[in-house]
Design a protein around this motif. Structure first.
Motif, mmCIF file in Angstrom:
data_model
loop_
_atom_site.group_PDB
_atom_site.id
_atom_site.type_symbol
_atom_site.label_atom_id
_atom_site.label_comp_id
_atom_site.label_asym_id
_atom_site.label_seq_id
_atom_site.Cartn_x
_atom_site.Cartn_y
_atom_site.Cartn_z
ATOM 1 N N GLN A 179 10.867 32.116 -11.286
ATOM 2 C CA GLN A 179 9.601 31.497 -11.672
ATOM 3 C C GLN A 179 8.415 32.145 -10.962
ATOM 4 O O GLN A 179 7.311 32.195 -11.509
ATOM 5 N N PRO A 200 -2.452 26.538 -9.897
ATOM 6 C CA PRO A 200 -1.869 25.199 -10.089
ATOM 7 C C PRO A 200 -1.631 24.865 -11.565
ATOM 8 O O PRO A 200 -0.601 24.262 -11.908
ATOM 9 N N ASP A 201 -2.567 25.254 -12.424
ATOM 10 C CA ASP A 201 -2.408 24.947 -13.849
ATOM 11 C C ASP A 201 -1.194 25.660 -14.440
ATOM 12 O O ASP A 201 -0.407 25.070 -15.191
ATOM 13 N N LEU A 203 1.415 26.817 -12.764
ATOM 14 C CA LEU A 203 2.621 26.272 -12.157
ATOM 15 C C LEU A 203 3.027 24.961 -12.835
ATOM 16 O O LEU A 203 4.211 24.722 -13.110
ATOM 17 N N ASN A 204 2.050 24.111 -13.121
ATOM 18 C CA ASN A 204 2.351 22.866 -13.824
ATOM 19 C C ASN A 204 2.918 23.151 -15.212
ATOM 20 O O ASN A 204 3.859 22.487 -15.669
ATOM 21 N N ALA A 205 2.328 24.142 -15.886
ATOM 22 C CA ALA A 205 2.807 24.491 -17.224
ATOM 23 C C ALA A 205 4.219 25.055 -17.161
ATOM 24 O O ALA A 205 5.065 24.734 -18.016
ATOM 25 N N TYR A 207 6.439 24.344 -14.900
ATOM 26 C CA TYR A 207 7.308 23.206 -14.587
ATOM 27 C C TYR A 207 7.679 22.449 -15.864
ATOM 28 O O TYR A 207 8.830 22.014 -16.032
ATOM 29 N N ASP A 208 6.722 22.291 -16.767
ATOM 30 C CA ASP A 208 6.970 21.555 -18.012
ATOM 31 C C ASP A 208 7.819 22.344 -19.000
ATOM 32 O O ASP A 208 8.548 21.757 -19.806
ATOM 33 N N ALA A 224 4.450 28.368 -21.458
ATOM 34 C CA ALA A 224 3.654 27.912 -20.320
ATOM 35 C C ALA A 224 2.219 28.402 -20.446
ATOM 36 O O ALA A 224 1.265 27.659 -20.177
ATOM 37 N N ARG A 227 0.583 26.444 -23.287
ATOM 38 C CA ARG A 227 0.343 25.059 -22.861
ATOM 39 C C ARG A 227 -0.921 24.985 -22.005
ATOM 40 O O ARG A 227 -1.775 24.110 -22.198
ATOM 41 N N ALA A 228 -1.035 25.905 -21.053
ATOM 42 C CA ALA A 228 -2.213 25.896 -20.181
ATOM 43 C C ALA A 228 -3.491 26.148 -20.975
ATOM 44 O O ALA A 228 -4.505 25.467 -20.774
ATOM 45 N N TYR A 232 -5.104 22.681 -20.730
ATOM 46 C CA TYR A 232 -5.708 22.644 -19.397
ATOM 47 C C TYR A 232 -7.087 23.292 -19.331
ATOM 48 O O TYR A 232 -7.708 23.303 -18.272
#
Length: 305
Positions: A179, A200-201, A203-205, A207-208, A224, A227-228, A232
């Motif tokens: 990752q 951070p954005d 990384l969150n994406a 993770y999802d 990812a 998604r961002a 985001y």
């Protein structure tokens, strides 16, 4: 949109003089869109309305009733349109995707006219654009408007579900090292510039979207990114985000109608980022342990600082 002469003001003599090599473009509601070449042989004004009407005619031939939205910049020098063809493909059984067309045009002296495959994942509404180069068509303003390209673009998207599903299946079978490498690939692709908090954005994406952090696939990493960009970003208009989606498409498209090799994507990202940190001493790491992560990835890729 019409063309008008451009005049320059001489402050010394307080006189106006026509400039022979440039002219301006103005919309019918009085907005200027920029300056372009005054040579009719070099720069052709392509009306946004002509583009959309031609695409509409092309879509009607297939019996499709499209939906979508149009975005125009405040100065009217950029236009972006997203059309949904109400046609589905599947990345897998539980991941249906609505197909459509992305259209971009502009009048600033630099923009041309582009048609790309566009799509939206139903499970999360992530946008997708330009992930198969063979399904894209473009022209410059050096050429008069070519209606045939609109027909070719619509036909290509409508007739290519099998090719699209094959591309997405391939992307699910190609893995990056981990990752951390996926994050570096996303940052080096340029999608972070559209995000307020890129690391951070993303990384969150990740993770999802990523099932196994030790083996993120190209498809998951691409998701990812989309998604961002879809969920985001804040106050970024569609005609700007379109560039971000094209940058994200590097994860599924080499530019030669081929899917990238994950090892090459990761190697380039690691090499580029490590050089940036070494050569620019004041560059801040993306996260506290990034330098150690880079050393490990460089060793895995057999790269030297």
């Amino acid at each position: 949109m019409d063309r008008h002469d451009v005049y320059a003001h001489n402050e010394g003599s307080d006189e106006w003089e026509q400039i022979p090599y440039r002219d301006s473009l103005w919309t019918d509601d009085g907005r200027a869109t920029g300056v372009v070449s005054s040579s009719q042989d070099f720069y052709n004004v392509i009306q946004y309305g002509d583009i959309l009407e031609t695409v509409g005619d092309a879509v009607e031939r297939h019996g499709i009733e499209p939906s979508g939205k149009l975005s125009i910049s405040p100065t009217a020098h950029k236009m972006s349109a997203k059309l949904d063809f109400d046609q589905e493909v599947y990345a897998n059984q539980d991941d249906p995707i609505d197909l459509g067309l992305q259209i971009q045009s502009g009048h600033s002296g630099f923009h041309g006219l582009k048609y790309d495959i566009g799509a939206e994942r139903q499970v999360c509404s992530n946008g997708m654009t330009a992930f198969i180069s063979e399904l894209g068509f473009d022209q410059t303003h050096g050429e008069p408007f070519q209606p045939g390209l609109a027909y070719n673009a619509v036909d290509a998207v409508v007739e290519s579900p099998a090719e699209i599903e094959q591309r997405l299946a391939q992307a699910q079978n190609r893995e990056l090292m981990n990752q951390d490498e996926a994050l570096l690939v996303l940052m080096e692709s340029g999608v972070g510039r559209y995000l307020e908090d890129p690391v951070p954005d993303l990384l969150n994406a990740l993770y999802d979207e990523v099932d196994d952090p030790e083996a993120p696939t190209l498809w998951e990493t691409y998701n990812a990114a989309t998604r961002a960009l879809t969920h985001y970003t804040q106050d970024v208009p569609d005609y700007e985000l379109a560039n971000g989606f094209e940058q994200a498409a590097q994860l599924l498209e080499t530019g030669s109608n081929e899917i990238p090799e994950p090892e090459q994507l990761g190697r380039r990202a690691v090499d580029s980022r490590s050089r940036q940190l070494i050569e620019q001493g004041d560059t801040e790491p993306y996260w506290p342990d990034e330098e150690q992560t880079l050393r490990e990835l460089m060793e895995a890729h057999e790269l030297q600082a």
